[in-house]
Design a protein around this motif. Structure first.
Motif, PDB file in Angstrom:
ATOM      1  N   PHE A   1      12.589  13.585  -4.942  1.00 22.81           N
ATOM      2  CA  PHE A   1      11.562  12.791  -4.295  1.00 22.81           C
ATOM      3  C   PHE A   1      12.165  11.757  -3.332  1.00 22.81           C
ATOM      4  O   PHE A   1      11.545  11.393  -2.333  1.00 22.81           O
ATOM      5  CB  PHE A   1      10.699  12.082  -5.335  1.00 22.81           C
TER       6      PHE A   1
ATOM      7  N   ALA B   1      13.238  13.943  -0.256  1.00 22.96           N
ATOM      8  CA  ALA B   1      12.083  14.503   0.463  1.00 22.96           C
ATOM      9  C   ALA B   1      10.796  13.857  -0.046  1.00 22.96           C
ATOM     10  O   ALA B   1      10.030  14.479  -0.800  1.00 22.96           O
ATOM     11  CB  ALA B   1      12.040  16.014   0.293  1.00 22.96           C
TER      12      ALA B   1
ATOM     13  N   GLU C   1       8.090  13.397   1.321  1.00 20.91           N
ATOM     14  CA  GLU C   1       6.875  14.091   1.754  1.00 20.91           C
ATOM     15  C   GLU C   1       6.392  15.076   0.687  1.00 20.91           C
ATOM     16  O   GLU C   1       5.205  15.414   0.649  1.00 20.91           O
ATOM     17  CB  GLU C   1       7.097  14.815   3.081  1.00 20.91           C
ATOM     18  N   LEU C   2       7.284  15.536  -0.180  1.00 18.16           N
ATOM     19  CA  LEU C   2       6.875  16.424  -1.265  1.00 18.16           C
ATOM     20  C   LEU C   2       5.951  15.718  -2.244  1.00 18.16           C
ATOM     21  O   LEU C   2       4.959  16.292  -2.703  1.00 18.16           O
ATOM     22  CB  LEU C   2       8.102  16.962  -2.007  1.00 18.16           C
TER      23      LEU C   2
ATOM     24  N   ALA D   1       2.578  15.324  -0.501  1.00 19.72           N
ATOM     25  CA  ALA D   1       1.833  16.592  -0.524  1.00 19.72           C
ATOM     26  C   ALA D   1       1.264  16.860  -1.913  1.00 19.72           C
ATOM     27  O   ALA D   1       0.121  17.310  -2.054  1.00 19.72           O
ATOM     28  CB  ALA D   1       2.742  17.740  -0.097  1.00 19.72           C
ATOM     29  N   LEU D   2       2.050  16.557  -2.939  1.00 16.39           N
ATOM     30  CA  LEU D   2       1.593  16.755  -4.313  1.00 16.39           C
ATOM     31  C   LEU D   2       0.389  15.877  -4.609  1.00 16.39           C
ATOM     32  O   LEU D   2      -0.578  16.314  -5.244  1.00 16.39           O
ATOM     33  CB  LEU D   2       2.729  16.445  -5.290  1.00 16.39           C
TER      34      LEU D   2
END
Length: 206
Positions: A65, A68, A70-71, A74-75
Motif C-alpha cells: 500500500f 502503490a 492507488e490500490l 481502488a479497493l
C-alpha cells in the motif's frame, strides 16, 4: 512466537471482529431471514475472507500500500460500490413479504454461495485491509516461524467466524424472528441505510 504475542493478537483482533460492519449486518439479516444454519455458512465465508487479509499482511500488505497507494483507493471505491449495491437491494425489497423476497442478496444462494458471499463481503471491505496493514502488524514479532503463520490465521478465522456465528444465533431465535417479521420493512430499510452509510464513509474517508 510466544504465548503472550498470540494472546495479544487474539484480543486486539477480537475487538476488531466485534466492531459493527457490513459482515456483521449481513450475518444478522441472513439469520433473521433464513435461520441459524444459513448464517453459519455465511460466517464461514466471513472468516475465510479475513484470513486472506491476514495472510496478505503477513506477506507484506503494508509495504504494498505504501508503494502503490492507488490500490488502496481502488479497493475503497470497489468496496463502497458493493456495499451500496447490497443497500439498494435491501431497501428496494423491504416492503415485500419475506417469502416473496426472491431477489434478496442471500435467499437464492446455495450454501457454498453463502460462503462465497461472506468471503467477498470481507474482501470488498477496506476496514480489515487497513487493520491488518497497520495495527495488526505492530503485534507481530519480527521473525515468525511457520507454525506461527498457521496459529495467527487460525486465530483470526476463529474470531471472525465465531463472532458472526454468535450474531447469527442471536438473530435466529424465534422471538427475534417474529419481531423481524412484524417490522420487516422498517428493519430492512434500517439495515439498508446502515450499509449505505458505511458505503458513503468509505468514499469520504481519507
Amino acid at each position: 512466537m510466544t504465548l503472550t504475542a498470540l494472546l495479544a493478537i487474539y484480543f486486539v483482533h477480537l475487538a476488531a471482529a466485534m466492531s459493527p460492519g457490513p459482515a456483521v449486518l449481513l450475518a444478522a439479516r441472513t439469520a433473521l431471514n433464513q435461520g441459524m444454519r444459513r448464517g453459519v455458512f455465511l460466517a464461514i465465508g466471513i472468516g475465510l475472507g479475513v484470513c486472506v487479509w491476514a495472510l496478505a499482511a503477513l506477506l507484506g500488505l503494508a509495504t504494498l500500500f505504501k508503494v502503490a497507494p492507488e490500490l488502496l483507493t481502488a479497493l475503497k471505491f470497489f468496496g463502497a460500490a458493493y456495499l451500496a449495491y447490497l443497500a439498494y437491494k435491501l431497501w428496494k425489497h423491504a416492503p415485500e413479504p419475506l417469502d416473496n423476497t426472491v431477489a434478496d442478496a442471500t435467499a437464492t444462494r446455495t450454501d457454498i454461495g453463502l460462503i462465497w458471499l461472506g468471503t467477498l463481503t470481507q474482501l470488498s471491505n477496506p476496514k480489515p485491509a487497513i487493520f491488518f496493514g497497520t495495527i495488526f502488524l505492530t503485534f507481530l514479532p519480527a521473525n515468525i516461524p511457520l507454525w506461527g503463520y498457521a496459529a495467527v490465521l487460525g486465530i483470526v478465522f476463529v474470531n471472525d467466524c465465531g463472532w458472526n456465528v454468535i450474531v447469527a444465533r442471536i438473530f435466529s431465535f424465534e422471538r427475534t424472528r417474529r419481531g423481524y417479521l412484524n417490522l420487516k420493512s422498517i428493519i430492512d430499510r434500517v439495515f439498508g441505510g446502515l450499509l449505505a452509510a458505511l458505503s458513503a464513509k468509505l468514499v469520504l474517508t481519507n
